[in-house]
Design a protein around this motif. Sequence first.
Motif, PDB file in Angstrom:
ATOM      1  N   PRO A   1       1.285  -1.244  -0.124  1.00 17.54           N
ATOM      2  CA  PRO A   1       0.399   0.069  -0.356  1.00 17.54           C
ATOM      3  C   PRO A   1       0.560   0.898   0.138  1.00 17.54           C
ATOM      4  O   PRO A   1      -0.111   2.596  -0.399  1.00 17.54           O
ATOM      5  CB  PRO A   1      -0.528   0.148   1.509  1.00 17.54           C
ATOM      6  N   ASN A   2       2.060   1.247   0.409  1.00 14.22           N
ATOM      7  CA  ASN A   2       2.792   2.017   0.321  1.00 14.22           C
ATOM      8  C   ASN A   2       3.591   2.474  -1.252  1.00 14.22           C
ATOM      9  O   ASN A   2       4.511   3.387  -0.771  1.00 14.22           O
ATOM     10  CB  ASN A   2       4.155   1.941   1.221  1.00 14.22           C
ATOM     11  N   VAL A   3       3.654   1.768  -1.790  1.00 10.91           N
ATOM     12  CA  VAL A   3       3.726   1.517  -3.802  1.00 10.91           C
ATOM     13  C   VAL A   3       2.795   2.633  -4.603  1.00 10.91           C
ATOM     14  O   VAL A   3       1.441   1.838  -4.706  1.00 10.91           O
ATOM     15  CB  VAL A   3       4.184   0.119  -3.605  1.00 10.91           C
ATOM     16  N   SER A   4       3.723   3.295  -5.493  1.00 15.13           N
ATOM     17  CA  SER A   4       2.306   3.812  -6.257  1.00 15.13           C
ATOM     18  C   SER A   4       2.531   3.279  -7.565  1.00 15.13           C
ATOM     19  O   SER A   4       3.130   3.954  -7.694  1.00 15.13           O
ATOM     20  CB  SER A   4       2.413   4.835  -5.871  1.00 15.13           C
ATOM     21  N   LYS A   5       1.840   2.702  -8.994  1.00 14.39           N
ATOM     22  CA  LYS A   5       1.922   3.156 -10.589  1.00 14.39           C
ATOM     23  C   LYS A   5       2.049   4.373 -10.274  1.00 14.39           C
ATOM     24  O   LYS A   5       0.678   4.753 -10.391  1.00 14.39           O
ATOM     25  CB  LYS A   5       1.980   2.112 -10.761  1.00 14.39           C
ATOM     26  N   ILE A   6       3.374   5.329 -10.861  1.00 20.33           N
ATOM     27  CA  ILE A   6       2.385   6.455 -11.880  1.00 20.33           C
ATOM     28  C   ILE A   6       3.496   6.223 -13.735  1.00 20.33           C
ATOM     29  O   ILE A   6       3.486   5.816 -13.577  1.00 20.33           O
ATOM     30  CB  ILE A   6       3.370   7.227 -10.725  1.00 20.33           C
ATOM     31  N   THR A   7       3.397   7.576 -13.521  1.00 23.94           N
ATOM     32  CA  THR A   7       3.453   7.741 -14.970  1.00 23.94           C
ATOM     33  C   THR A   7       4.719   7.867 -14.921  1.00 23.94           C
ATOM     34  O   THR A   7       5.201   8.883 -14.771  1.00 23.94           O
ATOM     35  CB  THR A   7       2.577   9.191 -15.744  1.00 23.94           C
ATOM     36  N   PRO A   8       5.888   7.680 -15.986  1.00 24.51           N
ATOM     37  CA  PRO A   8       7.092   7.741 -15.739  1.00 24.51           C
ATOM     38  C   PRO A   8       7.876   9.383 -15.634  1.00 24.51           C
ATOM     39  O   PRO A   8       6.691   9.812 -17.093  1.00 24.51           O
ATOM     40  CB  PRO A   8       7.873   7.043 -16.566  1.00 24.51           C
ATOM     41  N   ASP A   9       8.301  10.262 -15.221  1.00 20.06           N
ATOM     42  CA  ASP A   9       8.639  11.113 -14.706  1.00 20.06           C
ATOM     43  C   ASP A   9       9.806  12.304 -15.452  1.00 20.06           C
ATOM     44  O   ASP A   9      10.066  11.678 -14.223  1.00 20.06           O
ATOM     45  CB  ASP A   9       7.250  11.848 -14.287  1.00 20.06           C
ATOM     46  N   LYS A  10      10.322  12.096 -16.127  1.00 23.99           N
ATOM     47  CA  LYS A  10      11.623  12.524 -16.593  1.00 23.99           C
ATOM     48  C   LYS A  10      11.877  13.265 -15.613  1.00 23.99           C
ATOM     49  O   LYS A  10      12.416  14.641 -14.895  1.00 23.99           O
ATOM     50  CB  LYS A  10      12.007  12.944 -17.968  1.00 23.99           C
ATOM     51  N   GLU A  11      10.898  14.770 -16.029  1.00 19.66           N
ATOM     52  CA  GLU A  11      11.325  15.989 -16.006  1.00 19.66           C
ATOM     53  C   GLU A  11      10.866  15.850 -13.937  1.00 19.66           C
ATOM     54  O   GLU A  11      12.052  16.822 -13.458  1.00 19.66           O
ATOM     55  CB  GLU A  11       9.319  17.032 -16.042  1.00 19.66           C
ATOM     56  N   LYS A  12       9.854  15.697 -13.218  1.00 25.10           N
ATOM     57  CA  LYS A  12      10.666  14.772 -12.143  1.00 25.10           C
ATOM     58  C   LYS A  12      11.782  14.432 -11.707  1.00 25.10           C
ATOM     59  O   LYS A  12      12.183  15.182 -10.607  1.00 25.10           O
ATOM     60  CB  LYS A  12       9.497  13.994 -10.835  1.00 25.10           C
ATOM     61  N   ALA A  13      12.103  13.957 -12.320  1.00 25.03           N
ATOM     62  CA  ALA A  13      13.791  13.495 -12.001  1.00 25.03           C
ATOM     63  C   ALA A  13      14.922  14.505 -12.077  1.00 25.03           C
ATOM     64  O   ALA A  13      15.699  14.636 -11.331  1.00 25.03           O
ATOM     65  CB  ALA A  13      13.835  11.930 -12.595  1.00 25.03           C
ATOM     66  N   LYS A  14      14.662  15.680 -13.578  1.00 25.85           N
ATOM     67  CA  LYS A  14      15.397  16.927 -13.578  1.00 25.85           C
ATOM     68  C   LYS A  14      15.078  17.463 -12.622  1.00 25.85           C
ATOM     69  O   LYS A  14      17.574  18.323 -12.249  1.00 25.85           O
ATOM     70  CB  LYS A  14      14.865  16.943 -14.778  1.00 25.85           C
ATOM     71  N   SER A  15      14.227  17.479 -11.645  1.00 24.42           N
ATOM     72  CA  SER A  15      13.718  18.957 -10.834  1.00 24.42           C
ATOM     73  C   SER A  15      14.645  18.452  -9.644  1.00 24.42           C
ATOM     74  O   SER A  15      15.536  19.044  -8.732  1.00 24.42           O
ATOM     75  CB  SER A  15      12.820  19.299 -10.057  1.00 24.42           C
ATOM     76  N   LEU A  16      14.751  17.381  -9.383  1.00 27.22           N
ATOM     77  CA  LEU A  16      15.258  16.132  -8.043  1.00 27.22           C
ATOM     78  C   LEU A  16      16.662  16.836  -8.430  1.00 27.22           C
ATOM     79  O   LEU A  16      17.580  16.515  -7.556  1.00 27.22           O
ATOM     80  CB  LEU A  16      15.473  15.104  -7.714  1.00 27.22           C
ATOM     81  N   LEU A  17      17.572  16.260  -9.538  1.00 24.26           N
ATOM     82  CA  LEU A  17      18.640  16.202  -9.690  1.00 24.26           C
ATOM     83  C   LEU A  17      19.088  18.190  -9.345  1.00 24.26           C
ATOM     84  O   LEU A  17      20.554  18.064  -8.685  1.00 24.26           O
ATOM     85  CB  LEU A  17      19.351  16.258 -11.028  1.00 24.26           C
ATOM     86  N   GLN A  18      18.213  18.133  -9.964  1.00 18.69           N
ATOM     87  CA  GLN A  18      18.899  20.351  -9.431  1.00 18.69           C
ATOM     88  C   GLN A  18      18.484  20.775  -7.878  1.00 18.69           C
ATOM     89  O   GLN A  18      19.440  21.213  -7.398  1.00 18.69           O
ATOM     90  CB  GLN A  18      17.837  20.961  -9.980  1.00 18.69           C
ATOM     91  N   ILE A  19      18.098  20.427  -7.232  1.00 18.09           N
ATOM     92  CA  ILE A  19      17.723  19.803  -5.311  1.00 18.09           C
ATOM     93  C   ILE A  19      19.116  19.580  -4.864  1.00 18.09           C
ATOM     94  O   ILE A  19      19.374  20.316  -3.753  1.00 18.09           O
ATOM     95  CB  ILE A  19      16.749  19.492  -4.679  1.00 18.09           C
ATOM     96  N   VAL A  20      18.935  18.527  -5.390  1.00 16.32           N
ATOM     97  CA  VAL A  20      20.755  17.832  -5.576  1.00 16.32           C
ATOM     98  C   VAL A  20      22.020  18.361  -5.301  1.00 16.32           C
ATOM     99  O   VAL A  20      22.567  18.518  -4.707  1.00 16.32           O
ATOM    100  CB  VAL A  20      20.649  16.235  -6.149  1.00 16.32           C
ATOM    101  N   GLU A  21      22.189  19.428  -6.389  1.00 21.90           N
ATOM    102  CA  GLU A  21      22.695  20.030  -6.763  1.00 21.90           C
ATOM    103  C   GLU A  21      22.586  21.148  -5.818  1.00 21.90           C
ATOM    104  O   GLU A  21      24.068  21.501  -5.006  1.00 21.90           O
ATOM    105  CB  GLU A  21      22.572  20.814  -8.181  1.00 21.90           C
ATOM    106  N   LEU A  22      21.640  21.321  -5.003  1.00 22.55           N
ATOM    107  CA  LEU A  22      21.918  22.742  -4.385  1.00 22.55           C
ATOM    108  C   LEU A  22      21.924  22.107  -2.803  1.00 22.55           C
ATOM    109  O   LEU A  22      22.397  22.982  -2.473  1.00 22.55           O
ATOM    110  CB  LEU A  22      20.237  23.185  -3.943  1.00 22.55           C
ATOM    111  N   ARG A  23      21.811  20.607  -2.311  1.00 24.64           N
ATOM    112  CA  ARG A  23      22.554  20.173  -1.542  1.00 24.64           C
ATOM    113  C   ARG A  23      23.596  20.392  -0.881  1.00 24.64           C
ATOM    114  O   ARG A  23      24.255  20.235   0.074  1.00 24.64           O
ATOM    115  CB  ARG A  23      21.956  18.627  -0.913  1.00 24.64           C
ATOM    116  N   GLU A  24      23.755  19.775  -2.661  1.00 28.30           N
ATOM    117  CA  GLU A  24      25.515  19.382  -2.694  1.00 28.30           C
ATOM    118  C   GLU A  24      26.391  20.600  -2.402  1.00 28.30           C
ATOM    119  O   GLU A  24      27.947  20.636  -1.752  1.00 28.30           O
ATOM    120  CB  GLU A  24      26.072  18.669  -3.861  1.00 28.30           C
ATOM    121  N   LYS A  25      26.024  21.719  -2.631  1.00 24.64           N
ATOM    122  CA  LYS A  25      26.401  23.546  -2.172  1.00 24.64           C
ATOM    123  C   LYS A  25      26.628  23.200  -0.958  1.00 24.64           C
ATOM    124  O   LYS A  25      27.243  24.103  -0.861  1.00 24.64           O
ATOM    125  CB  LYS A  25      26.021  24.202  -3.425  1.00 24.64           C
ATOM    126  N   ASP A  26      25.750  23.435  -0.436  1.00 25.10           N
ATOM    127  CA  ASP A  26      24.770  23.395   1.244  1.00 25.10           C
ATOM    128  C   ASP A  26      26.179  22.800   2.130  1.00 25.10           C
ATOM    129  O   ASP A  26      26.974  23.282   2.734  1.00 25.10           O
ATOM    130  CB  ASP A  26      23.714  22.903   1.203  1.00 25.10           C
TER     131      ASP A  26
END
Length: 140
Positions: A9-34
């Motif tokens: 029940p903790n898993v959902s099937k979603i439409t694959p979302d490359k844009e979300k992955a790209k956004s998460l990569l940007q957040i990762v970059e910010l975290r790394e800089k911090d």
Amino acid sequence: MQTWDKSSPNVSKITPDKEKAKSLLQIVELREKDLKTKSEEFTTLIVEGYYEIMKELMTALMSVDGYKTVSHELLVGYIAEFYKEFSSAEIMTIDQLRKTRNDIAYRGVMIKAEYLARRKEDILKIITKLKETVIAKISR
């Protein structure tokens, strides 16, 4: 770590979302800089930050693959199940970091600098590998 179970029940099937992955990569970059600006005094926050980076990168992989979970344990289990390029030792390191982050967040545990000194190289290698995997996946 919990074994991957797409019927959980903790898993959902979603439409694959490359844009979300790209956004998460940007957040990762910010975290790394911090994290680069933090001194040894902030070891606990650095350790927590490294886990958050791993979590976001694993979430990005799931998102590109068309899944979502609210369970950090299942997130690690997903990587163990579908990304065999990660060794069992790397999966164990990710899961140990998850548990350490939980100790910080839920029990107020303070992490000593020695913990990070012993594990930092392995943690950074895993983060790099996760990041490369996400980039390769969204480039397809």
